[in-house]
Design a protein around this motif. Structure first.
Motif, PDB file in Angstrom:
ATOM      1  N   LEU A  10      14.528  -8.083  -3.339  1.00  0.00           N
ATOM      2  CA  LEU A  10      14.002  -7.416  -4.748  1.00  0.00           C
ATOM      3  C   LEU A  10      12.586  -7.318  -4.818  1.00  0.00           C
ATOM      4  O   LEU A  10      11.878  -6.579  -5.434  1.00  0.00           O
ATOM      5  CB  LEU A  10      14.751  -8.283  -5.836  1.00  0.00           C
ATOM      6  N   PHE A  11      11.886  -8.521  -4.089  1.00  0.00           N
ATOM      7  CA  PHE A  11      10.457  -8.405  -4.284  1.00  0.00           C
ATOM      8  C   PHE A  11       9.733  -7.555  -3.397  1.00  0.00           C
ATOM      9  O   PHE A  11       8.869  -6.906  -4.030  1.00  0.00           O
ATOM     10  CB  PHE A  11       9.993  -9.676  -3.355  1.00  0.00           C
ATOM     11  N   CYS A  12      10.153  -7.111  -2.359  1.00  0.00           N
ATOM     12  CA  CYS A  12       9.917  -5.900  -1.504  1.00  0.00           C
ATOM     13  C   CYS A  12      10.004  -4.542  -2.290  1.00  0.00           C
ATOM     14  O   CYS A  12       9.189  -3.843  -2.455  1.00  0.00           O
ATOM     15  CB  CYS A  12      10.434  -5.871  -0.282  1.00  0.00           C
ATOM     16  N   PHE A  13      11.333  -4.412  -2.727  1.00  0.00           N
ATOM     17  CA  PHE A  13      11.592  -3.345  -3.582  1.00  0.00           C
ATOM     18  C   PHE A  13      10.656  -2.984  -4.921  1.00  0.00           C
ATOM     19  O   PHE A  13      10.083  -1.975  -5.114  1.00  0.00           O
ATOM     20  CB  PHE A  13      12.860  -3.060  -4.032  1.00  0.00           C
ATOM     21  N   SER A  14      10.314  -4.465  -5.599  1.00  0.00           N
ATOM     22  CA  SER A  14       9.475  -4.201  -6.660  1.00  0.00           C
ATOM     23  C   SER A  14       7.982  -3.748  -6.427  1.00  0.00           C
ATOM     24  O   SER A  14       7.541  -2.953  -6.850  1.00  0.00           O
ATOM     25  CB  SER A  14       9.368  -5.786  -7.233  1.00  0.00           C
ATOM     26  N   LEU A  15       7.402  -4.325  -5.166  1.00  0.00           N
ATOM     27  CA  LEU A  15       6.117  -3.646  -4.731  1.00  0.00           C
ATOM     28  C   LEU A  15       6.167  -2.209  -4.536  1.00  0.00           C
ATOM     29  O   LEU A  15       5.295  -1.474  -4.927  1.00  0.00           O
ATOM     30  CB  LEU A  15       5.870  -4.353  -3.281  1.00  0.00           C
ATOM     31  N   ILE A  16       7.416  -1.886  -4.051  1.00  0.00           N
ATOM     32  CA  ILE A  16       7.411  -0.004  -3.599  1.00  0.00           C
ATOM     33  C   ILE A  16       7.499   0.509  -4.992  1.00  0.00           C
ATOM     34  O   ILE A  16       6.771   1.534  -4.827  1.00  0.00           O
ATOM     35  CB  ILE A  16       8.405  -0.076  -2.609  1.00  0.00           C
ATOM     36  N   LEU A  17       8.155  -0.045  -5.855  1.00  0.00           N
ATOM     37  CA  LEU A  17       8.231   0.750  -7.301  1.00  0.00           C
ATOM     38  C   LEU A  17       7.241   0.604  -7.870  1.00  0.00           C
ATOM     39  O   LEU A  17       6.972   1.767  -8.574  1.00  0.00           O
ATOM     40  CB  LEU A  17       9.552   0.164  -8.047  1.00  0.00           C
ATOM     41  N   GLY A  18       6.519  -0.306  -7.916  1.00  0.00           N
ATOM     42  CA  GLY A  18       5.323  -0.368  -8.461  1.00  0.00           C
ATOM     43  C   GLY A  18       3.978   0.557  -7.993  1.00  0.00           C
ATOM     44  O   GLY A  18       3.449   1.195  -8.508  1.00  0.00           O
ATOM     45  N   ALA A  19       4.096   0.698  -6.584  1.00  0.00           N
ATOM     46  CA  ALA A  19       3.037   1.730  -6.021  1.00  0.00           C
ATOM     47  C   ALA A  19       3.531   3.123  -6.549  1.00  0.00           C
ATOM     48  O   ALA A  19       2.935   4.007  -6.673  1.00  0.00           O
ATOM     49  CB  ALA A  19       3.156   1.405  -4.383  1.00  0.00           C
ATOM     50  N   SER A  20       4.879   3.214  -6.233  1.00  0.00           N
ATOM     51  CA  SER A  20       5.282   4.673  -6.812  1.00  0.00           C
ATOM     52  C   SER A  20       5.258   4.896  -8.337  1.00  0.00           C
ATOM     53  O   SER A  20       4.655   6.080  -8.459  1.00  0.00           O
ATOM     54  CB  SER A  20       6.975   4.663  -6.688  1.00  0.00           C
ATOM     55  N   PHE A  21       5.222   3.900  -9.105  1.00  0.00           N
ATOM     56  CA  PHE A  21       4.851   4.384 -10.433  1.00  0.00           C
ATOM     57  C   PHE A  21       3.351   4.492 -10.752  1.00  0.00           C
ATOM     58  O   PHE A  21       3.217   5.470 -11.292  1.00  0.00           O
ATOM     59  CB  PHE A  21       5.122   3.190 -11.352  1.00  0.00           C
ATOM     60  N   LEU A 272      -5.937  12.942  -3.920  1.00  0.00           N
ATOM     61  CA  LEU A 272      -5.631  12.727  -2.442  1.00  0.00           C
ATOM     62  C   LEU A 272      -5.982  11.454  -1.979  1.00  0.00           C
ATOM     63  O   LEU A 272      -5.141  10.541  -1.149  1.00  0.00           O
ATOM     64  CB  LEU A 272      -5.894  13.911  -1.347  1.00  0.00           C
ATOM     65  N   PHE A 273      -7.265  10.926  -1.992  1.00  0.00           N
ATOM     66  CA  PHE A 273      -7.818   9.726  -1.714  1.00  0.00           C
ATOM     67  C   PHE A 273      -6.976   8.582  -2.232  1.00  0.00           C
ATOM     68  O   PHE A 273      -6.473   7.749  -1.284  1.00  0.00           O
ATOM     69  CB  PHE A 273      -9.322   9.786  -1.968  1.00  0.00           C
ATOM     70  N   LEU A 274      -6.770   8.642  -3.738  1.00  0.00           N
ATOM     71  CA  LEU A 274      -6.141   7.483  -4.207  1.00  0.00           C
ATOM     72  C   LEU A 274      -4.677   7.459  -3.737  1.00  0.00           C
ATOM     73  O   LEU A 274      -4.155   6.383  -3.558  1.00  0.00           O
ATOM     74  CB  LEU A 274      -6.216   7.942  -5.766  1.00  0.00           C
ATOM     75  N   SER A 275      -4.115   8.599  -3.682  1.00  0.00           N
ATOM     76  CA  SER A 275      -2.523   8.470  -3.318  1.00  0.00           C
ATOM     77  C   SER A 275      -2.451   8.032  -1.866  1.00  0.00           C
ATOM     78  O   SER A 275      -1.601   6.896  -1.642  1.00  0.00           O
ATOM     79  CB  SER A 275      -2.143   9.977  -3.332  1.00  0.00           C
ATOM     80  N   LEU A 276      -3.472   8.351  -1.042  1.00  0.00           N
ATOM     81  CA  LEU A 276      -3.175   7.940   0.440  1.00  0.00           C
ATOM     82  C   LEU A 276      -3.691   6.188   0.632  1.00  0.00           C
ATOM     83  O   LEU A 276      -3.040   5.476   1.206  1.00  0.00           O
ATOM     84  CB  LEU A 276      -4.305   8.470   1.253  1.00  0.00           C
ATOM     85  N   LEU A 277      -4.634   5.982  -0.456  1.00  0.00           N
ATOM     86  CA  LEU A 277      -4.948   4.505  -0.510  1.00  0.00           C
ATOM     87  C   LEU A 277      -3.808   3.580  -1.041  1.00  0.00           C
ATOM     88  O   LEU A 277      -3.243   2.640  -0.620  1.00  0.00           O
ATOM     89  CB  LEU A 277      -6.175   4.299  -1.649  1.00  0.00           C
ATOM     90  N   LEU A 278      -3.144   4.171  -2.125  1.00  0.00           N
ATOM     91  CA  LEU A 278      -1.841   3.380  -2.570  1.00  0.00           C
ATOM     92  C   LEU A 278      -0.594   3.304  -1.625  1.00  0.00           C
ATOM     93  O   LEU A 278      -0.052   2.516  -1.464  1.00  0.00           O
ATOM     94  CB  LEU A 278      -1.196   4.144  -3.788  1.00  0.00           C
ATOM     95  N   VAL A 279      -0.544   4.617  -1.010  1.00  0.00           N
ATOM     96  CA  VAL A 279       0.633   4.552  -0.016  1.00  0.00           C
ATOM     97  C   VAL A 279       0.159   3.532   1.393  1.00  0.00           C
ATOM     98  O   VAL A 279       1.029   2.743   1.574  1.00  0.00           O
ATOM     99  CB  VAL A 279       0.728   6.073   0.673  1.00  0.00           C
ATOM    100  N   MET A 280      -1.194   3.781   1.575  1.00  0.00           N
ATOM    101  CA  MET A 280      -1.389   2.468   2.749  1.00  0.00           C
ATOM    102  C   MET A 280      -1.318   1.259   2.360  1.00  0.00           C
ATOM    103  O   MET A 280      -0.713   0.377   3.124  1.00  0.00           O
ATOM    104  CB  MET A 280      -2.956   2.867   3.168  1.00  0.00           C
ATOM    105  N   LEU A 281      -1.745   1.065   1.091  1.00  0.00           N
ATOM    106  CA  LEU A 281      -1.602  -0.574   0.599  1.00  0.00           C
ATOM    107  C   LEU A 281      -0.012  -0.706   0.477  1.00  0.00           C
ATOM    108  O   LEU A 281       0.319  -1.957   1.020  1.00  0.00           O
ATOM    109  CB  LEU A 281      -2.226  -0.508  -0.710  1.00  0.00           C
ATOM    110  N   SER A 282       0.586   0.258   0.237  1.00  0.00           N
ATOM    111  CA  SER A 282       2.127  -0.145  -0.088  1.00  0.00           C
ATOM    112  C   SER A 282       2.626  -0.316   1.304  1.00  0.00           C
ATOM    113  O   SER A 282       3.626  -1.137   1.510  1.00  0.00           O
ATOM    114  CB  SER A 282       2.776   0.926  -0.832  1.00  0.00           C
TER     115      SER A 282
END
Length: 654
Positions: A10-21, A272-282
């Motif tokens: 659940l914790f892992c999914f929360s991080l992924i959902l937060g990044a997706s949001f 693109l830069f912000l999206s890539l940054l969020l994806v990389m962090l996720s």
């Protein structure tokens, strides 16, 4: 930190959902920004299009409304109203464009303000032109109306001779049409001359003549100032301003499009830069958490993999229990069950190996049986029935269609077999069939059955295959006769009958005993045709149904034999002999004379037919058919009308 595997996930999914949001929010902002930029540019382009439409409306007003009396009566027109609405729309669109650029990272205010000032100047010229148009008038209205009233008075009172009046009006019309100063001078000179030439005219005539001239000159001055017809004066100034507005607005559009493209490029790069940054962090966060979660699972999976690869025989310990959650319990329980599983699997594997060996042996026997069955039931037969194997065939399975049936038989085989032992008879027939069967299969036919030395074959595609196979039999028989000569056995000859017709191909019998067969009148006819080979001294006899449906009919040599009614049939059949180009070249050489003899015989001229057949028989005494026809003609010529004949030969033997 986490007491269960569910909490970790659940914790892992929360991080992924937060990044997706966050990515969704960023995408929404990006879309809004793109729409603002595109909307601002679209407003400028819309203003440009509206201005072009307004130019067309003004042109229509100058070209159409000046000739409409309603325009001068009401001082308005549909074009004038459309222009007013279009002008308001342009002003509103420009104001909206200026306002929209206030929320963008760049501005186009200066260029748009210039366009607004130019539009106001153009509108002032347009208003002046419109007012002058109304002052000039048309026909009975305003200045032109006043001029016409003066000239009409002069016409009605005959104050001036008709020819002079006609010249005066012609100069007026020429100027209105051509707008050339020459006609203005001519009209003024003529009026001056008239006033001098007719001094005794009434004062009223002089007043009207002078009024006509003055109004005409005023109209000329107005048209010169407006310049509508020759594109000069105010009209030229307004057109120049409109061109300048169009150029300025076009420059603003080009600049706005360039700014839009540049801003969209920057915006896309930022997105693109912000999206890539969020994806990389996720990804990094997920990797770290997943590693902590999956490490015990990985160790357990590796052990299970080694356990399976070793075919459940590995004896090493299970992985260390690192957590107290479900995974830790799974690892502990697996350690307890491992030894019991190994013991049971060893026993099960032994039984499986024994059963596998038995199944392999049974499978080999089944394959051998299927191969043996294929020799008794042709594979094409099964395909026509729509079956994949013989085990699917049941009593009554059948298929209908038009096919060609071929029967071939060894001549005088009964006499020959009496000289051979049973073993020699079997060897003889099998050797013979080894030569003949490949010829049939090569021409896309298949064997239906063997009846002693007789072969019955089916050709489902076309009669051509059956005829070609029959012609190729001669080569197979030649090879077989060489084999017979080596054993001091007399050579053989065969006869082949071919007929094409509808038949039923299927199975008969019951659940305990089945047999494939072909049931049709076409089979009986083909068998009877094979029997006629001996009677007509022919190697290959075909029915007219086969010849008509053969595609390569014109490429083969054949000759008519008879219309016969075979035993057991009420209808007659027209039969032909197919001639082999290699063996029957002599017969082919006199085929035309032969057909002439047949025609005379059919016409009832048996004596002339006899003479033709006698001459051919002298040329080829080995042609047994000529002997048969010669005897028939002699017999009918001898008995004459007392021997009735309808052109059909009746066969009493098979």
């Amino acid at each position: 930190m986490f007491t269960s595997f569910r909490q970790r996930l659940l914790f892992c999914f929360s991080l992924i959902l937060g990044a997706s949001f966050l990515i969704v929010i960023l995408t929404h902002y990006h879309q809004l920004a793109r729409e603002k930029i595109s909307r601002s540019t679209a407003l400028i382009e819309s203003a440009y299009v509206l201005m072009l439409k307004d130019i067309n409306i003004k042109s229509d007003l100058f070209n159409q409304d000046v000739h409409q009396p309603a325009f001068f009566e009401t001082r308005t027109s549909p074009n004038l109203r459309d222009h007013q609405r279009m002008k308001d729309s342009i002003e509103l669109t420009l104001d909206a464009a200026i306002a929209s650029f206030q929320h963008l990272p760049y501005t186009m205010d200066s260029g748009l303000y210039v366009v607004e000032r130019q539009l106001k100047g153009s509108e002032a010229l347009f208003d002046t032109l419109t007012a002058l148009l109304l002052d000039r008038g048309y026909k009975d209205y305003n200045l032109e109306g006043a001029m016409r009233r003066h000239i009409h008075w002069l016409e009605n009172h005959h104050a001036i001779p008709a020819d002079k009046m006609l010249s005066l009006r012609r100069h007026e019309k020429d100027y209105i049409i051509r707008q050339e100063p020459e006609y203005v001078m001519k009209l003024n000179a003529m009026v001056t001359d008239l006033m001098k030439r007719y001094p005794s005219s009434s004062d009223s005539a002089a007043v009207h003549l002078a009024g006509y001239r003055d109004r005409f000159n005023e109209m000329v001055a107005l048209e010169t100032r407006m310049g509508l017809r020759n594109n000069s004066g105010l009209k030229r100034q307004m057109d120049d301003k409109l061109k300048a507005i169009g150029h300025s607005l076009n420059q603003v559009v080009i600049e706005a499009q360039a700014r839009e493209k540049e801003s969209l490029t920057q915006l896309n790069r930022l997105f693109l830069f912000l999206s890539l940054l969020l994806v990389m962090l996720s990804v990094v966060a997920s990797f770290i958490i997943a590693r902590r979660i999956t490490r015990p699972l990985t160790e357990l999976t590796e052990f299970i993999t080694r356990f399976i690869d070793s075919q459940f025989t590995v004896e090493e310990k299970a992985p260390t229990v690192r957590t107290k959650d479900e995974i830790g319990k799974l690892a502990a329980n697996f350690t307890l069950l491992k030894d019991e599983v190994i013991s049971h699997l060893k026993f099960f594997k032994q039984k499986v190996d024994e059963r596998t060996a038995e199944l392999n042996h049974a499978n080999q026997r089944l394959l051998a049986i299927n191969e043996a069955n294929a020799r008794f039931v042709p594979t094409p037969f099964l395909k026509f029935l729509g079956k994949n194997s013989i085990e699917e065939v049941g009593p009554g399975d059948q298929v209908h269609g038009e096919m060609t049936v071929l029967f071939t038989d060894i001549r005088a085989f009964t006499n020959l077999s009496e000289t051979l032992s049973p073993q020699e008879n079997f060897d003889f027939v099998n050797t013979y069939l080894r030569e003949m069967v490949p010829v049939i299969e090569r021409h896309k036919g298949f064997i239906d059955k063997f009846i002693g030395d007789t072969i019955m074959a089916i050709f489902p595609d076309s009669p051509d295959g059956a005829v070609d196979a029959a012609l190729d039999f001669s080569k197979a028989i030649a090879r077989f006769n060489e084999h017979l000569r080596a054993k001091n056995i007399a050579p053989i000859a065969i006869g082949t009958g071919i007929h094409t017709g509808k038949l039923v191909l299927g199975t008969i019998g019951n659940a305990n005993r089945l047999e494939t067969t072909v049931i049709s009148d076409a089979v009986n006819i083909a068998s009877r045709l094979e029997g006629l080979c001996k009677h007509y001294h022919a190697s290959i006899i075909v029915s007219d149904d086969t010849l008509v449906k053969a595609n390569a009919l014109s490429k083969r040599n054949f000759r008519y034999l008879d219309d016969v009614r075979v035993k057991g049939k009420l209808k007659s059949i027209r039969v032909f002999e197919v001639l082999d180009p290699e063996k029957d070249s002599l017969k082919i050489s006199y085929l035309t004379h032969y057909e002439s003899g047949i025609a005379r015989m059919k016409a009832g001229d048996h004596e002339e037919a006899r003479q033709i057949f006698a001459a051919l028989h002298q040329k080829n005494p080995a042609d047994g058919l000529l002997s048969l026809l010669l005897q028939r003609c002699e017999k009918r010529a001898e008995h004459g009308p007392s021997l009735p004949w309808d052109g059909v030969e009746i066969m009493h033997v098979k």
